[in-house]
Design a protein around this motif. Structure first.
Motif, PDB file in Angstrom:
ATOM      1  N   UNK A   1       0.850  -1.189   0.000  1.00 47.46           N
ATOM      2  CA  UNK A   1       0.000   0.000   0.000  1.00 47.46           C
ATOM      3  C   UNK A   1       0.888   1.242   0.000  1.00 47.46           C
ATOM      4  N   UNK A   2       0.540   2.174  -0.863  1.00 45.09           N
ATOM      5  CA  UNK A   2       1.349   3.384  -1.031  1.00 45.09           C
ATOM      6  C   UNK A   2       0.421   4.593  -1.088  1.00 45.09           C
ATOM      7  N   UNK A   3       0.788   5.629  -0.356  1.00 43.24           N
ATOM      8  CA  UNK A   3       0.014   6.868  -0.342  1.00 43.24           C
ATOM      9  C   UNK A   3       0.998   8.029  -0.443  1.00 43.24           C
ATOM     10  N   UNK A   4       0.689   8.988  -1.326  1.00 47.64           N
ATOM     11  CA  UNK A   4       1.668  10.039  -1.597  1.00 47.64           C
ATOM     12  C   UNK A   4       0.978  11.361  -1.911  1.00 47.64           C
ATOM     13  N   UNK A   5       1.552  12.451  -1.394  1.00 50.53           N
ATOM     14  CA  UNK A   5       1.072  13.801  -1.700  1.00 50.53           C
ATOM     15  C   UNK A   5       2.269  14.672  -2.063  1.00 50.53           C
ATOM     16  N   UNK A   6       2.154  15.377  -3.191  1.00 51.63           N
ATOM     17  CA  UNK A   6       3.210  16.283  -3.641  1.00 51.63           C
ATOM     18  C   UNK A   6       2.623  17.643  -3.993  1.00 51.63           C
ATOM     19  N   UNK A   7       3.247  18.704  -3.500  1.00 44.70           N
ATOM     20  CA  UNK A   7       2.800  20.066  -3.800  1.00 44.70           C
ATOM     21  C   UNK A   7       4.006  20.893  -4.229  1.00 44.70           C
TER      22      UNK A   7
ATOM     23  N   UNK B   1       1.877  23.171   0.797  1.00 50.99           N
ATOM     24  CA  UNK B   1       1.653  22.150   1.813  1.00 50.99           C
ATOM     25  C   UNK B   1       1.283  20.829   1.161  1.00 50.99           C
ATOM     26  N   UNK B   2       1.963  19.770   1.585  1.00 53.22           N
ATOM     27  CA  UNK B   2       1.631  18.412   1.143  1.00 53.22           C
ATOM     28  C   UNK B   2       1.437  17.553   2.388  1.00 53.22           C
ATOM     29  N   UNK B   3       0.308  16.853   2.441  1.00 56.09           N
ATOM     30  CA  UNK B   3       0.026  16.013   3.601  1.00 56.09           C
ATOM     31  C   UNK B   3      -0.482  14.651   3.180  1.00 56.09           C
TER      32      UNK B   3
ATOM     33  N   UNK C   1      -4.881 -10.187  16.893  1.00 55.54           N
ATOM     34  CA  UNK C   1      -5.323  -8.898  17.424  1.00 55.54           C
ATOM     35  C   UNK C   1      -5.710  -7.945  16.295  1.00 55.54           C
ATOM     36  N   UNK C   2      -6.817  -7.217  16.488  1.00 58.15           N
ATOM     37  CA  UNK C   2      -7.189  -6.165  15.547  1.00 58.15           C
ATOM     38  C   UNK C   2      -6.160  -5.045  15.625  1.00 58.15           C
ATOM     39  N   UNK C   3      -5.975  -4.344  14.505  1.00 58.91           N
ATOM     40  CA  UNK C   3      -4.955  -3.295  14.486  1.00 58.91           C
ATOM     41  C   UNK C   3      -5.379  -2.167  13.552  1.00 58.91           C
ATOM     42  N   UNK C   4      -5.403  -0.943  14.056  1.00 57.61           N
ATOM     43  CA  UNK C   4      -5.621   0.255  13.240  1.00 57.61           C
ATOM     44  C   UNK C   4      -4.381   1.118  13.396  1.00 57.61           C
ATOM     45  N   UNK C   5      -3.653   1.323  12.311  1.00 57.45           N
ATOM     46  CA  UNK C   5      -2.420   2.103  12.361  1.00 57.45           C
ATOM     47  C   UNK C   5      -2.536   3.304  11.435  1.00 57.45           C
ATOM     48  N   UNK C   6      -2.244   4.490  11.971  1.00 57.13           N
ATOM     49  CA  UNK C   6      -2.259   5.694  11.158  1.00 57.13           C
ATOM     50  C   UNK C   6      -0.820   6.143  10.887  1.00 57.13           C
ATOM     51  N   UNK C   7      -0.516   6.347   9.611  1.00 53.55           N
ATOM     52  CA  UNK C   7       0.773   6.893   9.208  1.00 53.55           C
ATOM     53  C   UNK C   7       0.542   8.327   8.731  1.00 53.55           C
ATOM     54  N   UNK C   8       1.344   9.256   9.188  1.00 55.74           N
ATOM     55  CA  UNK C   8       1.167  10.677   8.877  1.00 55.74           C
ATOM     56  C   UNK C   8       2.482  11.272   8.430  1.00 55.74           C
ATOM     57  N   UNK C   9       2.447  12.017   7.323  1.00 53.05           N
ATOM     58  CA  UNK C   9       3.626  12.776   6.923  1.00 53.05           C
ATOM     59  C   UNK C   9       3.186  14.092   6.293  1.00 53.05           C
ATOM     60  N   UNK C  10       3.710  15.187   6.847  1.00 54.24           N
ATOM     61  CA  UNK C  10       3.380  16.526   6.371  1.00 54.24           C
ATOM     62  C   UNK C  10       4.670  17.260   6.013  1.00 54.24           C
ATOM     63  N   UNK C  11       4.620  18.010   4.926  1.00 50.81           N
ATOM     64  CA  UNK C  11       5.762  18.805   4.495  1.00 50.81           C
ATOM     65  C   UNK C  11       5.205  20.126   3.978  1.00 50.81           C
ATOM     66  N   UNK C  12       5.848  21.232   4.321  1.00 50.72           N
ATOM     67  CA  UNK C  12       5.268  22.489   3.859  1.00 50.72           C
ATOM     68  C   UNK C  12       6.159  23.705   4.027  1.00 50.72           C
ATOM     69  N   UNK C  13       5.831  24.732   3.263  1.00 51.07           N
ATOM     70  CA  UNK C  13       6.482  26.045   3.312  1.00 51.07           C
ATOM     71  C   UNK C  13       5.412  27.130   3.360  1.00 51.07           C
ATOM     72  N   UNK C  14       5.456  28.080   4.244  1.00 48.92           N
ATOM     73  CA  UNK C  14       6.402  28.108   5.361  1.00 48.92           C
ATOM     74  C   UNK C  14       6.036  27.045   6.389  1.00 48.92           C
TER      75      UNK C  14
END
Length: 224
Positions: A82-88, A137-139, A209-222
Motif C-alpha cells: 500500500x502506497x500513499x503520496x502527496x506532492x505540492x 503544503x503536502x500532507x 489482534x485487531x490493528x488500526x495504524x495511522x501513518x502521517x507525513x506533512x511537508x510544507x512552506x512556510x
C-alpha cells in the motif's frame, strides 16, 4: 533562484506485519481500484493500493488545491503493498504575487489475515521553486486496518467518513494559512482514526489482534 526539497521517509509498518520487499515488480506505479464494498471472505490473495495527489501552482495558476479520500476494502490477503503520496509545488511567484499549492491525500485500506506480509509507504513532499513567500503544503495520511476476519464498514461508519471527506474538501479549498491548515487536517485525521477504531471494535473477533495504524507525513512552506 531557490529550490527547497526535503527527504521522503517511509512510514513504519503495523505491529503484526512482516516487512518484505515489494512482492510485485513496479508495484509503486500500480493502482488497484478495488471498490469499497469488495471485502469478502474468499481465498487469500495479494492486495495492491496506490494513491497519489499532486498540485502545482505558478504564475499562470496562482492557486491549485487538490485532495483525495479513498477507501479500499479487501478480504483475506496473504500480502499487501500500500502506497500513499502527496506532492505540492509552487514555482515562479514572488512575495508580491504569491502562489498557494495544497495537496492532501487520505488513504484507508482494510484487509484480513493472520500472517499478512505488508509493505506500507506513506510520504509527502512540498517544494518551493523560486517562489518567495509562497504557501505550499503536502500532507499524506494513511490508515491501515488489519483484522483476523474481513471487515466491511457499515452504513453508519461510512456516513461518518463521508462527512469527514466533505469537510476535507472544504478545508482544501479554503484560504486558511498553511500552518492552521496543517492543524485542521490533523484534526480530521484523528476523527478518521476514531471512526475506524470504533468500526473494528464492532467487528467479529479472531485469534489475532485487531490493528488500526495511522501513518502521517506533512511537508510544507512556510513551516510552523
Amino acid at each position: 533562484m531557490s529550490s527547497h526539497r526535503k527527504p521522503r521517509p517511509t512510514s513504519p509498518l503495523t505491529r503484526r506485519a512482516v516487512r518484505v520487499g515489494l512482492f510485485a515488480a513496479g508495484v509503486a506505479g500500480v493502482a488497484s481500484a478495488v471498490p469499497a464494498q469488495a471485502a469478502t471472505g474468499g481465498p487469500s490473495r495479494p492486495a495492491v493500493a496506490s494513491d497519489h495527489v499532486f498540485s502545482h501552482a505558478n504564475r499562470l495558476d496562482h492557486t491549485e488545491t487538490k485532495d483525495s479520500f479513498t477507501i479500499r476494502q479487501y478480504g483475506k490477503v496473504n500480502a499487501a503493498a500500500v502506497r500513499n503520496q502527496a506532492n505540492a509545488v509552487s514555482s515562479g511567484c514572488s512575495a508580491d504575487d504569491e502562489c498557494r499549492s495544497v495537496a492532501l491525500s487520505f488513504q484507508i485500506v482494510t484487509f484480513a489475515g493472520e500472517q499478512t506480509r505488508l509493505n506500507a509507504v506513506n510520504l509527502s513532499d512540498a517544494a518551493n521553486k523560486n517562489c518567495t513567500g509562497c504557501q505550499t503544503l503536502a500532507g499524506a495520511y494513511q490508515f491501515v486496518v488489519s483484522t483476523p476476519t474481513p471487515l466491511t464498514l457499515d452504513s453508519a461508519h461510512r456516513r461518518q467518513l463521508a462527512d469527514i471527506h466533505r469537510r476535507l474538501d472544504a478545508l482544501t479549498r479554503s484560504k486558511v494559512p498553511a500552518a492552521d491548515l496543517r492543524t485542521q487536517a490533523d484534526g480530521l485525521a484523528a476523527e478518521v482514526n476514531a471512526v475506524l477504531k470504533d468500526a473494528v471494535a464492532d467487528a467479529p473477533k479472531g485469534d489475532a489482534q485487531d490493528d488500526v495504524t495511522m501513518h502521517r507525513h506533512l511537508d510544507g512552506w512556510p513551516g510552523r
